[in-house]
Design a protein around this motif. Structure first.
Motif, PDB file in Angstrom:
ATOM      1  N   GLU A  22      28.186 -57.933 -19.366  1.00  0.00           N
ATOM      2  CA  GLU A  22      29.379 -58.730 -19.115  1.00  0.00           C
ATOM      3  C   GLU A  22      30.653 -57.882 -19.077  1.00  0.00           C
ATOM      4  O   GLU A  22      31.505 -58.060 -18.211  1.00  0.00           O
ATOM      5  N   ARG A  23      30.764 -56.923 -20.006  1.00  0.00           N
ATOM      6  CA  ARG A  23      31.990 -56.125 -20.115  1.00  0.00           C
ATOM      7  C   ARG A  23      31.792 -54.631 -19.992  1.00  0.00           C
ATOM      8  O   ARG A  23      32.763 -53.878 -20.016  1.00  0.00           O
ATOM      9  N   LEU A  24      30.542 -54.177 -19.878  1.00  0.00           N
ATOM     10  CA  LEU A  24      30.251 -52.742 -19.945  1.00  0.00           C
ATOM     11  C   LEU A  24      29.458 -52.244 -18.741  1.00  0.00           C
ATOM     12  O   LEU A  24      28.655 -52.977 -18.165  1.00  0.00           O
ATOM     13  N   ASN A  25      29.680 -50.974 -18.411  1.00  0.00           N
ATOM     14  CA  ASN A  25      28.820 -50.222 -17.515  1.00  0.00           C
ATOM     15  C   ASN A  25      28.034 -49.253 -18.386  1.00  0.00           C
ATOM     16  O   ASN A  25      28.609 -48.590 -19.255  1.00  0.00           O
ATOM     17  N   LEU A  26      26.742 -49.149 -18.153  1.00  0.00           N
ATOM     18  CA  LEU A  26      25.860 -48.259 -18.906  1.00  0.00           C
ATOM     19  C   LEU A  26      25.184 -47.345 -17.904  1.00  0.00           C
ATOM     20  O   LEU A  26      24.504 -47.810 -16.993  1.00  0.00           O
ATOM     21  N   ARG A  27      25.385 -46.046 -18.080  1.00  0.00           N
ATOM     22  CA  ARG A  27      24.839 -45.105 -17.102  1.00  0.00           C
ATOM     23  C   ARG A  27      24.362 -43.835 -17.781  1.00  0.00           C
ATOM     24  O   ARG A  27      24.767 -43.517 -18.891  1.00  0.00           O
ATOM     25  N   PRO A  28      23.501 -43.075 -17.084  1.00  0.00           N
ATOM     26  CA  PRO A  28      23.067 -41.787 -17.631  1.00  0.00           C
ATOM     27  C   PRO A  28      24.259 -40.854 -17.851  1.00  0.00           C
ATOM     28  O   PRO A  28      25.279 -40.947 -17.167  1.00  0.00           O
ATOM     29  N   SER A  29      24.103 -39.949 -18.794  1.00  0.00           N
ATOM     30  CA  SER A  29      25.149 -38.983 -19.130  1.00  0.00           C
ATOM     31  C   SER A  29      25.221 -37.864 -18.101  1.00  0.00           C
ATOM     32  O   SER A  29      24.203 -37.429 -17.568  1.00  0.00           O
ATOM     33  N   VAL A  80      28.730 -45.275 -22.178  1.00  0.00           N
ATOM     34  CA  VAL A  80      29.216 -46.652 -22.128  1.00  0.00           C
ATOM     35  C   VAL A  80      30.663 -46.625 -21.657  1.00  0.00           C
ATOM     36  O   VAL A  80      31.510 -45.967 -22.268  1.00  0.00           O
ATOM     37  N   THR A  81      30.935 -47.324 -20.563  1.00  0.00           N
ATOM     38  CA  THR A  81      32.301 -47.440 -20.067  1.00  0.00           C
ATOM     39  C   THR A  81      32.661 -48.912 -19.954  1.00  0.00           C
ATOM     40  O   THR A  81      31.784 -49.767 -19.802  1.00  0.00           O
ATOM     41  N   THR A  82      33.946 -49.185 -20.016  1.00  0.00           N
ATOM     42  CA  THR A  82      34.394 -50.565 -19.832  1.00  0.00           C
ATOM     43  C   THR A  82      34.405 -50.877 -18.334  1.00  0.00           C
ATOM     44  O   THR A  82      34.757 -50.022 -17.513  1.00  0.00           O
ATOM     45  N   ARG A  83      34.029 -52.094 -18.007  1.00  0.00           N
ATOM     46  CA  ARG A  83      34.008 -52.486 -16.597  1.00  0.00           C
ATOM     47  C   ARG A  83      35.416 -52.628 -16.042  1.00  0.00           C
ATOM     48  O   ARG A  83      35.633 -52.382 -14.863  1.00  0.00           O
ATOM     49  N   ASN A  84      36.362 -53.014 -16.881  1.00  0.00           N
ATOM     50  CA  ASN A  84      37.705 -53.263 -16.356  1.00  0.00           C
ATOM     51  C   ASN A  84      38.461 -51.991 -16.000  1.00  0.00           C
ATOM     52  O   ASN A  84      39.244 -51.986 -15.064  1.00  0.00           O
ATOM     53  N   ASP A  85      38.259 -50.877 -16.730  1.00  0.00           N
ATOM     54  CA  ASP A  85      39.013 -49.662 -16.406  1.00  0.00           C
ATOM     55  C   ASP A  85      38.155 -48.393 -16.323  1.00  0.00           C
ATOM     56  O   ASP A  85      38.676 -47.325 -16.017  1.00  0.00           O
ATOM     57  N   GLY A  86      36.860 -48.479 -16.602  1.00  0.00           N
ATOM     58  CA  GLY A  86      35.967 -47.325 -16.486  1.00  0.00           C
ATOM     59  C   GLY A  86      36.100 -46.281 -17.576  1.00  0.00           C
ATOM     60  O   GLY A  86      35.476 -45.230 -17.506  1.00  0.00           O
ATOM     61  N   ARG A  87      36.867 -46.575 -18.614  1.00  0.00           N
ATOM     62  CA  ARG A  87      37.074 -45.625 -19.713  1.00  0.00           C
ATOM     63  C   ARG A  87      35.784 -45.444 -20.521  1.00  0.00           C
ATOM     64  O   ARG A  87      35.110 -46.420 -20.850  1.00  0.00           O
ATOM     65  N   ILE A  88      35.455 -44.205 -20.867  1.00  0.00           N
ATOM     66  CA  ILE A  88      34.300 -43.938 -21.722  1.00  0.00           C
ATOM     67  C   ILE A  88      34.657 -44.365 -23.145  1.00  0.00           C
ATOM     68  O   ILE A  88      35.613 -43.857 -23.730  1.00  0.00           O
ATOM     69  N   ILE A  89      33.889 -45.310 -23.680  1.00  0.00           N
ATOM     70  CA  ILE A  89      34.156 -45.823 -25.026  1.00  0.00           C
ATOM     71  C   ILE A  89      32.983 -45.638 -25.976  1.00  0.00           C
ATOM     72  O   ILE A  89      33.118 -45.868 -27.178  1.00  0.00           O
ATOM     73  N   GLY A  90      31.817 -45.242 -25.445  1.00  0.00           N
ATOM     74  CA  GLY A  90      30.669 -45.127 -26.327  1.00  0.00           C
ATOM     75  C   GLY A  90      29.520 -44.366 -25.712  1.00  0.00           C
ATOM     76  O   GLY A  90      29.561 -43.946 -24.546  1.00  0.00           O
TER      77      GLY A  90
END
Length: 185
Positions: A22-29, A80-90
């Motif tokens: 819903e709020r996150l993008n999850l991708r390989p490092s 883990v990045t936020t979908r709204n701004d793409g910032r790496i948060i986790g």
């Protein structure tokens, strides 16, 4: 439909799966992510309940070794990045820890302190358990939580993990989530 709403998987140019919650993008490092990840993975206060990377090089080694294991195990921690701004948060997800083997597949998560308490860990754990149940069809998944971090333990318990025992030598609770806990097929 899944526990946290619709999941979308897309594939990038290198055929790597990108997951969206819903709020996150999850991708390989990627190697280019390491400096941003080190902002919190190298922060002793942020990582006080878990492993802290002492140097940028140590962080890069950990992230890249996990990424190498993705090919073998079918999973590894996601950026883990936020979908709204793409910032790496986790950084986290489902993995077998190459630096502390023998625990089987486990869920772990590490977030920048600026985003603690927003429910991102629950969203990430839900996505990781979807991979465990639907893609890898694992019979069980493990996790650990520090006794002084009750929020982390609550995240795991809400996801169906149950206490197994306290690991004195690790100062951690060991938790287990059998596949049937979430109705996996």
């Amino acid at each position: 439909m899944t526990r946290q709403g619709k999941r979308l998987e897309i594939t990038n140019s290198r055929n790597e799966k990108l997951r969206r919650t819903e709020r996150l993008n999850l991708r390989p490092s990627l190697r280019a992510d390491v400096a941003s990840l080190f902002e919190f993975l190298g922060d002793a206060e942020a990582m006080k309940f878990t492993h802290v990377d002492e140097t940028l090089r140590e962080c890069q080694r950990r992230v890249m070794v996990h990424e190498w294991r993705r090919r073998r195990d079918g999973c590894a921690p996601w950026v883990v990045t936020t979908r709204n701004d793409g910032r790496i948060i986790g950084w986290g997800g489902l993995y077998q820890d190459p630096f502390d083997s023998g625990w089987g597949f486990e869920v772990g998560y590490y977030f920048h302190p600026d985003v603690w308490g927003r429910g991102y860990a629950s969203e990430l754990v839900s996505a990781a358990l979807d991979v465990a149940d639907q893609q890898l069809r694992l019979p069980e998944v493990w996790a650990m939580a520090h006794p002084e971090n009750p929020g982390s333990r609550r995240v795991l318990e809400k996801a169906g993990f149950e206490m197994v025992r306290y690991l004195e030598e690790r100062t951690r609770f060991l938790l287990r989530r059998p596949r049937s806990a979430q109705g996996g097929v």
